[in-house]
Design a protein around this motif. Sequence first.
Motif, PDB file in Angstrom:
ATOM      1  N   VAL A   1      18.760   6.314   5.546  1.00  0.00           N
ATOM      2  CA  VAL A   1      19.914   6.777   6.208  1.00  0.00           C
ATOM      3  C   VAL A   1      21.210   5.954   5.452  1.00  0.00           C
ATOM      4  O   VAL A   1      22.244   6.508   5.328  1.00  0.00           O
ATOM      5  CB  VAL A   1      19.994   6.448   7.692  1.00  0.00           C
ATOM      6  CG1 VAL A   1      21.202   6.432   8.439  1.00  0.00           C
ATOM      7  CG2 VAL A   1      18.973   7.426   8.414  1.00  0.00           C
ATOM      8  N   ASP A   2      20.975   4.642   5.097  1.00  0.00           N
ATOM      9  CA  ASP A   2      21.881   4.101   4.425  1.00  0.00           C
ATOM     10  C   ASP A   2      22.405   4.471   3.214  1.00  0.00           C
ATOM     11  O   ASP A   2      23.524   4.539   2.813  1.00  0.00           O
ATOM     12  CB  ASP A   2      21.532   2.274   4.148  1.00  0.00           C
ATOM     13  CG  ASP A   2      21.684   1.628   5.428  1.00  0.00           C
ATOM     14  OD1 ASP A   2      22.424   1.997   6.287  1.00  0.00           O
ATOM     15  OD2 ASP A   2      21.006   0.563   5.501  1.00  0.00           O
ATOM     16  N   ASP A   3      21.354   5.246   2.315  1.00  0.00           N
ATOM     17  CA  ASP A   3      21.635   5.736   1.068  1.00  0.00           C
ATOM     18  C   ASP A   3      22.511   7.157   1.475  1.00  0.00           C
ATOM     19  O   ASP A   3      23.405   7.360   0.730  1.00  0.00           O
ATOM     20  CB  ASP A   3      20.300   6.167   0.488  1.00  0.00           C
ATOM     21  CG  ASP A   3      19.538   4.995  -0.092  1.00  0.00           C
ATOM     22  OD1 ASP A   3      20.364   3.773  -0.198  1.00  0.00           O
ATOM     23  OD2 ASP A   3      18.648   4.970  -0.327  1.00  0.00           O
ATOM     24  N   GLU A   4      22.109   7.776   2.484  1.00  0.00           N
ATOM     25  CA  GLU A   4      22.866   9.286   2.826  1.00  0.00           C
ATOM     26  C   GLU A   4      24.285   8.607   3.217  1.00  0.00           C
ATOM     27  O   GLU A   4      25.195   9.345   2.705  1.00  0.00           O
ATOM     28  CB  GLU A   4      22.034   9.734   4.209  1.00  0.00           C
ATOM     29  CG  GLU A   4      20.970  10.499   3.719  1.00  0.00           C
ATOM     30  CD  GLU A   4      20.092  11.050   4.849  1.00  0.00           C
ATOM     31  OE1 GLU A   4      20.683  10.826   5.926  1.00  0.00           O
ATOM     32  OE2 GLU A   4      18.935  11.423   4.499  1.00  0.00           O
TER      33      GLU A   4
ATOM     34  N   ILE B   1      10.170   2.503  10.201  1.00  0.00           N
ATOM     35  CA  ILE B   1      11.587   2.348  10.442  1.00  0.00           C
ATOM     36  C   ILE B   1      12.544   1.857   9.600  1.00  0.00           C
ATOM     37  O   ILE B   1      13.656   2.231   9.184  1.00  0.00           O
ATOM     38  CB  ILE B   1      11.827   1.451  11.808  1.00  0.00           C
ATOM     39  CG1 ILE B   1      11.008   2.206  13.098  1.00  0.00           C
ATOM     40  CG2 ILE B   1      13.296   1.034  12.262  1.00  0.00           C
ATOM     41  CD1 ILE B   1      11.136   1.368  14.133  1.00  0.00           C
ATOM     42  N   GLN B   2      11.996   0.837   8.769  1.00  0.00           N
ATOM     43  CA  GLN B   2      12.759   0.162   7.546  1.00  0.00           C
ATOM     44  C   GLN B   2      13.118   1.264   6.553  1.00  0.00           C
ATOM     45  O   GLN B   2      14.293   1.442   5.973  1.00  0.00           O
ATOM     46  CB  GLN B   2      11.884  -0.996   6.995  1.00  0.00           C
ATOM     47  CG  GLN B   2      12.907  -1.554   5.942  1.00  0.00           C
ATOM     48  CD  GLN B   2      14.332  -2.242   6.520  1.00  0.00           C
ATOM     49  OE1 GLN B   2      14.313  -2.909   7.771  1.00  0.00           O
ATOM     50  NE2 GLN B   2      15.103  -2.269   5.718  1.00  0.00           N
ATOM     51  N   VAL B   3      11.959   2.070   6.160  1.00  0.00           N
ATOM     52  CA  VAL B   3      12.255   2.984   5.374  1.00  0.00           C
ATOM     53  C   VAL B   3      13.290   4.118   5.533  1.00  0.00           C
ATOM     54  O   VAL B   3      14.029   4.383   4.866  1.00  0.00           O
ATOM     55  CB  VAL B   3      10.732   3.821   5.011  1.00  0.00           C
ATOM     56  CG1 VAL B   3      10.981   4.863   3.966  1.00  0.00           C
ATOM     57  CG2 VAL B   3       9.751   2.724   4.395  1.00  0.00           C
ATOM     58  N   GLU B   4      13.036   4.476   6.761  1.00  0.00           N
ATOM     59  CA  GLU B   4      13.980   5.361   7.535  1.00  0.00           C
ATOM     60  C   GLU B   4      15.493   4.785   7.475  1.00  0.00           C
ATOM     61  O   GLU B   4      16.237   5.664   7.042  1.00  0.00           O
ATOM     62  CB  GLU B   4      13.710   5.712   8.889  1.00  0.00           C
ATOM     63  CG  GLU B   4      14.671   7.032   9.486  1.00  0.00           C
ATOM     64  CD  GLU B   4      14.351   7.422  10.906  1.00  0.00           C
ATOM     65  OE1 GLU B   4      15.123   8.186  11.463  1.00  0.00           O
ATOM     66  OE2 GLU B   4      13.172   6.923  11.347  1.00  0.00           O
ATOM     67  N   LEU B   5      15.436   3.747   7.807  1.00  0.00           N
ATOM     68  CA  LEU B   5      16.948   2.883   7.756  1.00  0.00           C
ATOM     69  C   LEU B   5      17.586   2.884   6.143  1.00  0.00           C
ATOM     70  O   LEU B   5      18.748   3.066   6.198  1.00  0.00           O
ATOM     71  CB  LEU B   5      16.956   1.344   8.305  1.00  0.00           C
ATOM     72  CG  LEU B   5      18.128   0.567   8.063  1.00  0.00           C
ATOM     73  CD1 LEU B   5      19.312   1.215   9.090  1.00  0.00           C
ATOM     74  CD2 LEU B   5      17.788  -0.653   8.616  1.00  0.00           C
TER      75      LEU B   5
ATOM     76  N   THR C   1      10.818  -5.069   3.667  1.00  0.00           N
ATOM     77  CA  THR C   1      10.220  -5.300   5.185  1.00  0.00           C
ATOM     78  C   THR C   1      11.339  -5.313   6.131  1.00  0.00           C
ATOM     79  O   THR C   1      12.627  -5.446   5.461  1.00  0.00           O
ATOM     80  CB  THR C   1       9.576  -6.764   5.075  1.00  0.00           C
ATOM     81  OG1 THR C   1      10.446  -7.778   4.510  1.00  0.00           O
ATOM     82  CG2 THR C   1       8.449  -6.721   4.385  1.00  0.00           C
ATOM     83  N   SER C   2      11.344  -5.385   7.090  1.00  0.00           N
ATOM     84  CA  SER C   2      12.167  -5.296   8.135  1.00  0.00           C
ATOM     85  C   SER C   2      12.884  -6.745   8.245  1.00  0.00           C
ATOM     86  O   SER C   2      12.189  -7.882   7.987  1.00  0.00           O
ATOM     87  CB  SER C   2      11.879  -5.157   9.630  1.00  0.00           C
ATOM     88  OG  SER C   2      10.832  -6.113  10.046  1.00  0.00           O
ATOM     89  N   PRO C   3      14.286  -7.121   8.529  1.00  0.00           N
ATOM     90  CA  PRO C   3      14.553  -8.113   8.593  1.00  0.00           C
ATOM     91  C   PRO C   3      14.104  -9.286   9.373  1.00  0.00           C
ATOM     92  O   PRO C   3      13.843 -10.462   9.189  1.00  0.00           O
ATOM     93  CB  PRO C   3      16.233  -7.845   9.086  1.00  0.00           C
ATOM     94  CG  PRO C   3      16.455  -6.535   8.900  1.00  0.00           C
ATOM     95  CD  PRO C   3      15.260  -5.947   8.950  1.00  0.00           C
ATOM     96  N   GLY C   4      13.656  -8.729  10.732  1.00  0.00           N
ATOM     97  CA  GLY C   4      12.892  -9.667  11.498  1.00  0.00           C
ATOM     98  C   GLY C   4      11.521 -10.417  11.069  1.00  0.00           C
ATOM     99  O   GLY C   4      11.437 -11.437  11.018  1.00  0.00           O
TER     100      GLY C   4
ATOM    101  N   GLU D   1       0.734  -1.133   0.003  1.00  0.00           N
ATOM    102  CA  GLU D   1       0.075   0.014   0.019  1.00  0.00           C
ATOM    103  C   GLU D   1       0.914   1.389  -0.028  1.00  0.00           C
ATOM    104  O   GLU D   1       0.543   2.185  -0.624  1.00  0.00           O
ATOM    105  CB  GLU D   1      -0.848   0.054   1.166  1.00  0.00           C
ATOM    106  CG  GLU D   1      -1.943  -1.101   1.041  1.00  0.00           C
ATOM    107  CD  GLU D   1      -2.792  -1.029   2.374  1.00  0.00           C
ATOM    108  OE1 GLU D   1      -2.955   0.000   3.305  1.00  0.00           O
ATOM    109  OE2 GLU D   1      -3.488  -2.029   2.616  1.00  0.00           O
ATOM    110  N   HIS D   2       2.136   1.241   0.354  1.00  0.00           N
ATOM    111  CA  HIS D   2       2.857   2.260   0.568  1.00  0.00           C
ATOM    112  C   HIS D   2       3.688   2.347  -0.613  1.00  0.00           C
ATOM    113  O   HIS D   2       4.684   3.243  -0.884  1.00  0.00           O
ATOM    114  CB  HIS D   2       3.840   2.319   1.839  1.00  0.00           C
ATOM    115  CG  HIS D   2       2.991   2.381   3.141  1.00  0.00           C
ATOM    116  ND1 HIS D   2       2.373   3.515   3.670  1.00  0.00           N
ATOM    117  CD2 HIS D   2       2.907   1.437   4.133  1.00  0.00           C
ATOM    118  CE1 HIS D   2       1.956   3.367   4.708  1.00  0.00           C
ATOM    119  NE2 HIS D   2       2.176   1.992   5.233  1.00  0.00           N
TER     120      HIS D   2
END
Length: 164
Positions: free
Chosen positions: A40-43, A33-37, A11-14, A5-6
Amino acid sequence: MDSSEHGSSVTSPGVAIGGTLPPGLTEEEAEEIQVELTKVDDEIQTLRQVLVAKERHAAELKRRLGISPLSEIKQNINKGWHDVQCSNAYLSASATLEDIGRSDAYKRTQETLSQAGQMTSAAFSTMGSAIRNRFGEMRALPYSNSGSNFSMSHSLSMPAMSTK
């Protein structure tokens, strides 16, 4: 709300591995949180690329200025040594060593060791002279193979006998 939907299939690793969320975390929170991670990884990756480019530019500027890696190392060593000399630990240790150098006990020990060194040197010199003299005496002795059991070790261990 699932991840489709987004517009994200992340998805998160867990969730991906075990199919369950960590306790106290909803699926929506995990997705955020996964999207934010991911962002951050891209940055971080972008910053690494910018850093590499800046380092190359700095190296080119240094090359144009004639600053070699060796001169940089020398400059860093000199700065480091200056920092050490200005440190409280170094200043304290220097002061302590100066105090020790001025102490009576140090001066007496220095004198005693100096005298011991002189006496040792004299002893070795005397021993060297004695050995040299002994070898000189041995050269002066006649040597013959006619039944003589004369050996160098015997000569060194026995005092010289003079004949009158």
